[in-house]
Design a protein around this motif. Structure first.
Motif, PDB file in Angstrom:
ATOM      1  N   SER A 166       0.842  -1.202   0.000  1.00 51.82           N
ATOM      2  CA  SER A 166       0.000   0.000   0.000  1.00 51.82           C
ATOM      3  C   SER A 166       0.872   1.246   0.000  1.00 51.82           C
ATOM      4  O   SER A 166       1.725   1.409   0.885  1.00 51.82           O
TER       5      SER A 166
ATOM      6  N   ASP B 243      -3.012  -0.057  -4.213  1.00 58.30           N
ATOM      7  CA  ASP B 243      -3.365  -1.250  -3.433  1.00 58.30           C
ATOM      8  C   ASP B 243      -3.612  -0.927  -1.953  1.00 58.30           C
ATOM      9  O   ASP B 243      -2.971  -1.497  -1.062  1.00 58.30           O
TER      10      ASP B 243
ATOM     11  N   VAL C  77      -4.710  -1.212   1.588  1.00 54.24           N
ATOM     12  CA  VAL C  77      -5.210  -2.248   2.492  1.00 54.24           C
ATOM     13  C   VAL C  77      -5.065  -1.726   3.916  1.00 54.24           C
ATOM     14  O   VAL C  77      -3.960  -1.596   4.435  1.00 54.24           O
TER      15      VAL C  77
ATOM     16  N   SER D 193      -7.285  -3.001   6.431  1.00 55.25           N
ATOM     17  CA  SER D 193      -7.867  -3.997   7.331  1.00 55.25           C
ATOM     18  C   SER D 193      -6.801  -4.648   8.198  1.00 55.25           C
ATOM     19  O   SER D 193      -5.611  -4.642   7.865  1.00 55.25           O
TER      20      SER D 193
ATOM     21  N   THR E 224      -5.434  -9.937   6.061  1.00 51.84           N
ATOM     22  CA  THR E 224      -5.596 -10.157   4.622  1.00 51.84           C
ATOM     23  C   THR E 224      -6.305 -11.492   4.442  1.00 51.84           C
ATOM     24  O   THR E 224      -5.692 -12.521   4.211  1.00 51.84           O
TER      25      THR E 224
ATOM     26  N   ARG F 116      -1.819  -7.922  10.730  1.00 52.96           N
ATOM     27  CA  ARG F 116      -0.831  -6.856  10.565  1.00 52.96           C
ATOM     28  C   ARG F 116       0.218  -6.888  11.679  1.00 52.96           C
ATOM     29  O   ARG F 116      -0.098  -7.132  12.847  1.00 52.96           O
TER      30      ARG F 116
ATOM     31  N   TYR G 209      -6.342 -10.687  -1.517  1.00 52.70           N
ATOM     32  CA  TYR G 209      -6.781  -9.939  -0.336  1.00 52.70           C
ATOM     33  C   TYR G 209      -5.732  -8.975   0.206  1.00 52.70           C
ATOM     34  O   TYR G 209      -6.081  -7.981   0.849  1.00 52.70           O
ATOM     35  N   ASP G 210      -4.465  -9.247  -0.046  1.00 56.73           N
ATOM     36  CA  ASP G 210      -3.426  -8.325   0.441  1.00 56.73           C
ATOM     37  C   ASP G 210      -3.187  -7.166  -0.523  1.00 56.73           C
ATOM     38  O   ASP G 210      -2.301  -6.340  -0.284  1.00 56.73           O
ATOM     39  N   HIS G 211      -4.011  -7.066  -1.573  1.00 59.37           N
ATOM     40  CA  HIS G 211      -3.912  -5.961  -2.521  1.00 59.37           C
ATOM     41  C   HIS G 211      -5.265  -5.290  -2.784  1.00 59.37           C
ATOM     42  O   HIS G 211      -5.306  -4.096  -3.099  1.00 59.37           O
TER      43      HIS G 211
ATOM     44  N   ASP H  94      -8.728  -4.714  -0.890  1.00 59.15           N
ATOM     45  CA  ASP H  94      -9.358  -4.818   0.425  1.00 59.15           C
ATOM     46  C   ASP H  94     -10.760  -4.224   0.359  1.00 59.15           C
ATOM     47  O   ASP H  94     -10.926  -3.012   0.192  1.00 59.15           O
TER      48      ASP H  94
ATOM     49  N   SER I  29     -11.542  -1.306   2.766  1.00 58.62           N
ATOM     50  CA  SER I  29     -10.911  -0.036   2.391  1.00 58.62           C
ATOM     51  C   SER I  29     -11.602   0.597   1.192  1.00 58.62           C
ATOM     52  O   SER I  29     -11.837   1.811   1.158  1.00 58.62           O
TER      53      SER I  29
ATOM     54  N   ARG J 261     -10.289 -14.805  -5.363  1.00 59.82           N
ATOM     55  CA  ARG J 261     -10.584 -14.495  -3.963  1.00 59.82           C
ATOM     56  C   ARG J 261     -11.318 -15.636  -3.257  1.00 59.82           C
ATOM     57  O   ARG J 261     -11.634 -15.534  -2.075  1.00 59.82           O
TER      58      ARG J 261
END
Length: 342
Positions: A85, A98, A100, A102, A105, A115, A139-141, A143, A146, A204
């Motif tokens: 991010s 990207d 994220v 949250s 992920t 995190r 999910y790690d890109h 979100d 977000s 996903r």
């Protein structure tokens, strides 16, 4: 919306172009198979991990809306928010890559990689964002939380083909979304963004594999040209991008979450450095590290290895702390901060 230049590139048969087979996107270059999901899960259960997470807190430089507003509009400024991010101020515009925010992920709030650190600011501090770039739908890109909080603050979303459906499902207005295939581009005032190839995959859930495209991005501003790798294994596409768009004042390159069992879709630090050279990059900023535990290596190994390799190759490496402002094109010294918290 694509430019005539992008259309001309797409017509060049020497380029890796977007391919779809039976509704699934494909990588442009043949690649070795990754290990099975069950084999990887067994390794997570059976292997002993070393320094998977930091024993001390990751250093984060807090930010607020006033600090972002004070960034000089005539300069290109980059701020890591964590993992991949990134906040960019380029061509006088404010963009996110990207984003994220949250805690995990994962499709679930109670399980999945968590995190190591908080973002340097709250999403509520982000206002009047010109654009958001999404590299792919993992999910790690990408979100959902977000995007739903940002959708009314953002003028434009630029996504690979197919990812637009996720955004539409989450309430983003269709007229805000530009969907791109590889080598297509979209212009926003003085800024042009071109989607370029990567070697990766998408999905996903259990049944939507490769139904959306994945991409890297060229960010072309009057003052500088920047590259963002997204996620990718090493492949000849980096040379093609370098030949078409290089040199780059800054490359933000995936450096982390690599492993022998998925070497086709994530780069080792050695490959990251080679890709940077293929791209004709000047300064190299490693991303995709230091926020989530997504592989078997120690959390600090990617930064340590790329630091060693870049010194040997006489490549300018920039490793700002999370929340630290980096000005593109300046000889700004950044610290090896991870060594203090191993």
């Amino acid at each position: 919306m694509s430019t005539p230049l992008a259309s001309a590139m797409a017509a060049d048969t020497s380029l890796f172009t977007t391919q779809v087979n039976d509704g699934k996107y494909q990588n442009a270059q043949a690649m070795p198979a990754n290990a099975s999901v069950w084999g990887i899960l067994w390794r997570y259960v059976s292997e002993q991990r070393v320094d998977a997470a930091p024993s001390k807190g990751i250093p984060v430089m807090p930010l607020n809306a006033s600090q972002l507003a004070a960034l000089p509009v005539e300069q290109s400024s980059i701020i890591r928010f964590g993992h991949s991010s990134v906040y960019m101020q380029v061509a006088g515009q404010r963009w996110l890559i990207d984003p994220v925010f949250s805690q995990r992920t994962s499709p679930f709030s109670f399980i999945g990689p968590k995190r190591f650190h908080q973002p340097p600011l709250e999403l509520s501090d982000l206002e009047n964002i010109d654009g958001v770039l999404i590299s792919h739908d993992h999910y790690d890109h990408l979100d959902k939380h977000s995007i739903k909080l940002l959708k009314d603050k953002v003028q434009h979303f630029v996504v690979p083909e197919g990812v637009d459906q996720h955004l539409l499902d989450w309430g983003v207005e269709a007229n805000k979304i530009s969907r791109l295939r590889w080598w297509q581009s979209a212009s926003f005032g003085d800024l042009t963004v071109a989607a370029t190839p990567t070697q990766h995959f998408s999905g996903r859930g259990l049944f939507d594999g490769n139904q959306t495209l994945w991409a890297s991005y060229v960010i072309d501003a009057p003052e500088q040209r920047i590259f963002f790798s997204g996620d990718s294994g090493y492949f000849d596409g980096f040379k093609q991008i370098g030949e078409r768009y290089g040199p780059f004042d800054l490359t933000m390159m995936e450096t982390g979450a690599y492993d022998k069992d998925w070497s086709a879709v994530h780069m080792t630090p050695e490959q990251t450095l080679q890709a940077h050279l293929d791209l004709k990059g000047k300064a190299l900023m490693p991303v995709h590290n230091s926020t989530f535990d997504l592989a078997f290596h120690s959390w600090y190994e990617p930064l340590e290895r790329i630091s060693y390799l870049s010194e040997l190759a006489d490549v300018q490496l920039v490793t700002p702390k999370i929340g630290e402002v980096f000005t593109v094109g300046q000889a700004q010294k950044t610290a090896a901060w991870w060594r203090d918290i191993k």
